[in-house]
Each structure stands twice: as structure tokens, then as C-alpha cells.
Design a protein around this motif. Sequence first.
Motif, PDB file in Angstrom:
ATOM      1  N   VAL A  73       0.849  -1.178   0.000  1.00 48.53           N
ATOM      2  CA  VAL A  73       0.000   0.000   0.000  1.00 48.53           C
ATOM      3  C   VAL A  73       0.890   1.234   0.000  1.00 48.53           C
ATOM      4  CG1 VAL A  73      -1.866   1.185   1.202  1.00 48.53           C
ATOM      5  CG2 VAL A  73      -1.702  -1.292   1.338  1.00 48.53           C
ATOM      6  N   THR A  74       0.639   2.145  -0.952  1.00 49.12           N
ATOM      7  CA  THR A  74       1.417   3.366  -1.084  1.00 49.12           C
ATOM      8  C   THR A  74       0.497   4.564  -0.943  1.00 49.12           C
ATOM      9  OG1 THR A  74       2.894   2.235  -2.626  1.00 49.12           O
ATOM     10  CG2 THR A  74       2.998   4.645  -2.578  1.00 49.12           C
ATOM     11  N   LEU A  75       0.904   5.532  -0.134  1.00 50.48           N
ATOM     12  CA  LEU A  75       0.147   6.774   0.020  1.00 50.48           C
ATOM     13  C   LEU A  75       0.506   7.697  -1.137  1.00 50.48           C
ATOM     14  CD1 LEU A  75      -1.770   8.393   1.844  1.00 50.48           C
ATOM     15  CD2 LEU A  75       0.239   9.288   3.002  1.00 50.48           C
ATOM     16  N   LYS A  78      -1.619  10.506  -2.103  1.00 53.85           N
ATOM     17  CA  LYS A  78      -2.103  11.856  -1.844  1.00 53.85           C
ATOM     18  C   LYS A  78      -1.978  12.146  -0.355  1.00 53.85           C
ATOM     19  CE  LYS A  78      -5.358  12.381  -5.619  1.00 53.85           C
ATOM     20  NZ  LYS A  78      -6.735  12.703  -5.977  1.00 53.85           N
ATOM     21  N   SER A  79      -1.739  13.395  -0.036  1.00 51.11           N
ATOM     22  CA  SER A  79      -1.542  13.795   1.347  1.00 51.11           C
ATOM     23  C   SER A  79      -2.840  13.701   2.149  1.00 51.11           C
ATOM     24  CB  SER A  79      -1.018  15.226   1.384  1.00 51.11           C
ATOM     25  OG  SER A  79      -0.926  15.690   2.701  1.00 51.11           O
ATOM     26  N   SER A  80      -2.701  13.542   3.443  1.00 51.40           N
ATOM     27  CA  SER A  80      -3.870  13.484   4.319  1.00 51.40           C
ATOM     28  C   SER A  80      -4.280  14.861   4.822  1.00 51.40           C
ATOM     29  CB  SER A  80      -3.587  12.565   5.512  1.00 51.40           C
ATOM     30  OG  SER A  80      -2.541  13.095   6.285  1.00 51.40           O
ATOM     31  N   ILE A  81      -3.579  15.909   4.372  1.00 50.43           N
ATOM     32  CA  ILE A  81      -3.925  17.274   4.780  1.00 50.43           C
ATOM     33  C   ILE A  81      -5.330  17.603   4.266  1.00 50.43           C
ATOM     34  CG2 ILE A  81      -3.373  19.720   4.463  1.00 50.43           C
ATOM     35  CD1 ILE A  81      -0.439  18.892   4.276  1.00 50.43           C
ATOM     36  N   GLY A  82      -6.156  18.115   5.142  1.00 52.51           N
ATOM     37  CA  GLY A  82      -7.508  18.485   4.764  1.00 52.51           C
ATOM     38  C   GLY A  82      -8.518  17.371   4.917  1.00 52.51           C
ATOM     39  N   GLN A  83      -8.073  16.170   5.265  1.00 54.61           N
ATOM     40  CA  GLN A  83      -8.974  15.045   5.459  1.00 54.61           C
ATOM     41  C   GLN A  83      -9.474  15.053   6.900  1.00 54.61           C
ATOM     42  OE1 GLN A  83      -9.859  13.176   2.837  1.00 54.61           O
ATOM     43  NE2 GLN A  83      -8.438  14.374   1.603  1.00 54.61           N
ATOM     44  N   LEU A 107      -5.037   6.006   8.132  1.00 53.60           N
ATOM     45  CA  LEU A 107      -3.718   6.007   7.491  1.00 53.60           C
ATOM     46  C   LEU A 107      -2.620   5.725   8.503  1.00 53.60           C
ATOM     47  CD1 LEU A 107      -4.163   9.031   5.080  1.00 53.60           C
ATOM     48  CD2 LEU A 107      -4.071   6.624   4.450  1.00 53.60           C
ATOM     49  N   LEU A 108      -2.710   6.338   9.674  1.00 54.26           N
ATOM     50  CA  LEU A 108      -1.718   6.077  10.721  1.00 54.26           C
ATOM     51  C   LEU A 108      -1.790   4.622  11.179  1.00 54.26           C
ATOM     52  CD1 LEU A 108      -1.911   9.295  12.911  1.00 54.26           C
ATOM     53  CD2 LEU A 108      -0.027   8.546  11.456  1.00 54.26           C
ATOM     54  N   GLY A 109      -2.983   4.062  11.233  1.00 58.67           N
ATOM     55  CA  GLY A 109      -3.152   2.671  11.627  1.00 58.67           C
ATOM     56  C   GLY A 109      -2.477   1.705  10.661  1.00 58.67           C
ATOM     57  N   MET A 110      -2.404   2.105   9.401  1.00 55.89           N
ATOM     58  CA  MET A 110      -1.724   1.280   8.407  1.00 55.89           C
ATOM     59  C   MET A 110      -0.236   1.594   8.325  1.00 55.89           C
ATOM     60  SD  MET A 110      -4.360   0.876   5.229  1.00 55.89           S
ATOM     61  CE  MET A 110      -4.815   2.579   5.032  1.00 55.89           C
ATOM     62  N   GLY A 111       0.205   2.642   9.040  1.00 54.31           N
ATOM     63  CA  GLY A 111       1.617   2.988   9.040  1.00 54.31           C
ATOM     64  C   GLY A 111       2.009   3.955   7.940  1.00 54.31           C
ATOM     65  N   ARG A 166       3.768  11.091   2.273  1.00 51.30           N
ATOM     66  CA  ARG A 166       3.419  10.826   0.891  1.00 51.30           C
ATOM     67  C   ARG A 166       4.488   9.958   0.229  1.00 51.30           C
ATOM     68  NH1 ARG A 166       4.117  14.189  -3.236  1.00 51.30           N
ATOM     69  NH2 ARG A 166       2.883  13.530  -4.979  1.00 51.30           N
ATOM     70  N   GLU A 167       4.056   9.061  -0.641  1.00 49.29           N
ATOM     71  CA  GLU A 167       4.923   8.124  -1.372  1.00 49.29           C
ATOM     72  C   GLU A 167       5.572   7.070  -0.487  1.00 49.29           C
ATOM     73  OE1 GLU A 167       4.828   7.924  -4.630  1.00 49.29           O
ATOM     74  OE2 GLU A 167       3.557   9.699  -4.677  1.00 49.29           O
ATOM     75  N   LYS A 168       5.119   6.927   0.745  1.00 51.12           N
ATOM     76  CA  LYS A 168       5.615   5.861   1.615  1.00 51.12           C
ATOM     77  C   LYS A 168       4.855   4.577   1.288  1.00 51.12           C
ATOM     78  CE  LYS A 168       6.476   4.544   6.354  1.00 51.12           C
ATOM     79  NZ  LYS A 168       6.431   4.947   7.749  1.00 51.12           N
ATOM     80  N   THR A 169       5.569   3.469   1.244  1.00 56.54           N
ATOM     81  CA  THR A 169       4.977   2.171   0.940  1.00 56.54           C
ATOM     82  C   THR A 169       5.152   1.251   2.133  1.00 56.54           C
ATOM     83  OG1 THR A 169       5.505   2.443  -1.393  1.00 56.54           O
ATOM     84  CG2 THR A 169       5.014   0.220  -0.642  1.00 56.54           C
ATOM     85  N   VAL A 170       4.071   0.556   2.493  1.00 58.75           N
ATOM     86  CA  VAL A 170       4.118  -0.428   3.565  1.00 58.75           C
ATOM     87  C   VAL A 170       3.562  -1.740   3.033  1.00 58.75           C
ATOM     88  CG1 VAL A 170       3.954   1.226   5.452  1.00 58.75           C
ATOM     89  CG2 VAL A 170       1.886   0.288   4.470  1.00 58.75           C
ATOM     90  N   THR A 171       4.004  -2.840   3.618  1.00 56.25           N
ATOM     91  CA  THR A 171       3.502  -4.166   3.269  1.00 56.25           C
ATOM     92  C   THR A 171       2.628  -4.650   4.421  1.00 56.25           C
ATOM     93  OG1 THR A 171       5.521  -4.597   2.030  1.00 56.25           O
ATOM     94  CG2 THR A 171       4.159  -6.489   2.611  1.00 56.25           C
ATOM     95  N   LEU A 172       1.375  -4.973   4.092  1.00 56.81           N
ATOM     96  CA  LEU A 172       0.412  -5.402   5.102  1.00 56.81           C
ATOM     97  C   LEU A 172      -0.162  -6.751   4.729  1.00 56.81           C
ATOM     98  CD1 LEU A 172      -1.538  -2.029   5.333  1.00 56.81           C
ATOM     99  CD2 LEU A 172       0.176  -2.842   6.942  1.00 56.81           C
ATOM    100  N   LYS A 173      -0.554  -7.514   5.734  1.00 54.14           N
ATOM    101  CA  LYS A 173      -1.220  -8.794   5.479  1.00 54.14           C
ATOM    102  C   LYS A 173      -2.609  -8.540   4.915  1.00 54.14           C
ATOM    103  CE  LYS A 173       1.214 -11.503   8.880  1.00 54.14           C
ATOM    104  NZ  LYS A 173       1.115 -12.365  10.054  1.00 54.14           N
ATOM    105  N   ASP A 174      -3.034  -9.409   4.024  1.00 45.53           N
ATOM    106  CA  ASP A 174      -4.338  -9.270   3.379  1.00 45.53           C
ATOM    107  C   ASP A 174      -5.418  -9.840   4.296  1.00 45.53           C
ATOM    108  OD1 ASP A 174      -6.368  -8.860   1.631  1.00 45.53           O
ATOM    109  OD2 ASP A 174      -5.706 -10.325   0.151  1.00 45.53           O
TER     110      ASP A 174
END
Length: 58
Positions: free
Chosen positions: A6-8, A10-15, A23-27, A31-39
Motif C-alpha cells: 500500500v502506497t500513500l 495523496k496527502s492526508s492534509i484536509g482530510q 492512514l496512521l493505523g496502516m503505518g 506521501r509516497e511511503k509504501t508499507v507491506t500489510l497482510k491481506d
Amino acid sequence: MSELKVTLVKSSIGQCEKMKGRLLGMGLTKREKTVTLKDTPEVRGMIAKVAHLVRVEE
């Protein structure tokens, strides 16, 4: 169990605070940070709520 990249894109500013929390829960903090999460159903639900902000690769 398979994993999702999962890659962010767009920014979370204004959300709302709930979306920022998901988004924080997923790590995803920057912006442009990629994390690997279990499906899992929980992760899929979080991705569905912020689908317009992230890019998902199987």
C-alpha cells in the motif's frame, strides 16, 4: 496468507480525523511511503475507506 503493498499517493492534509487515523493505523505517515500489510478483512476495510488516497498492489 498473501500480502498487499500500500502506497500513500495523496496527502492526508484536509482530510477528516477518521481518515488520518486509518492512514496512521496502516503505518502511512508521509506521501509516497509504501508499507507491506497482510491481506485481512480489517486491512481491506481500511483501504476501502481511504481508496482515493492510496495505491494498492497485490
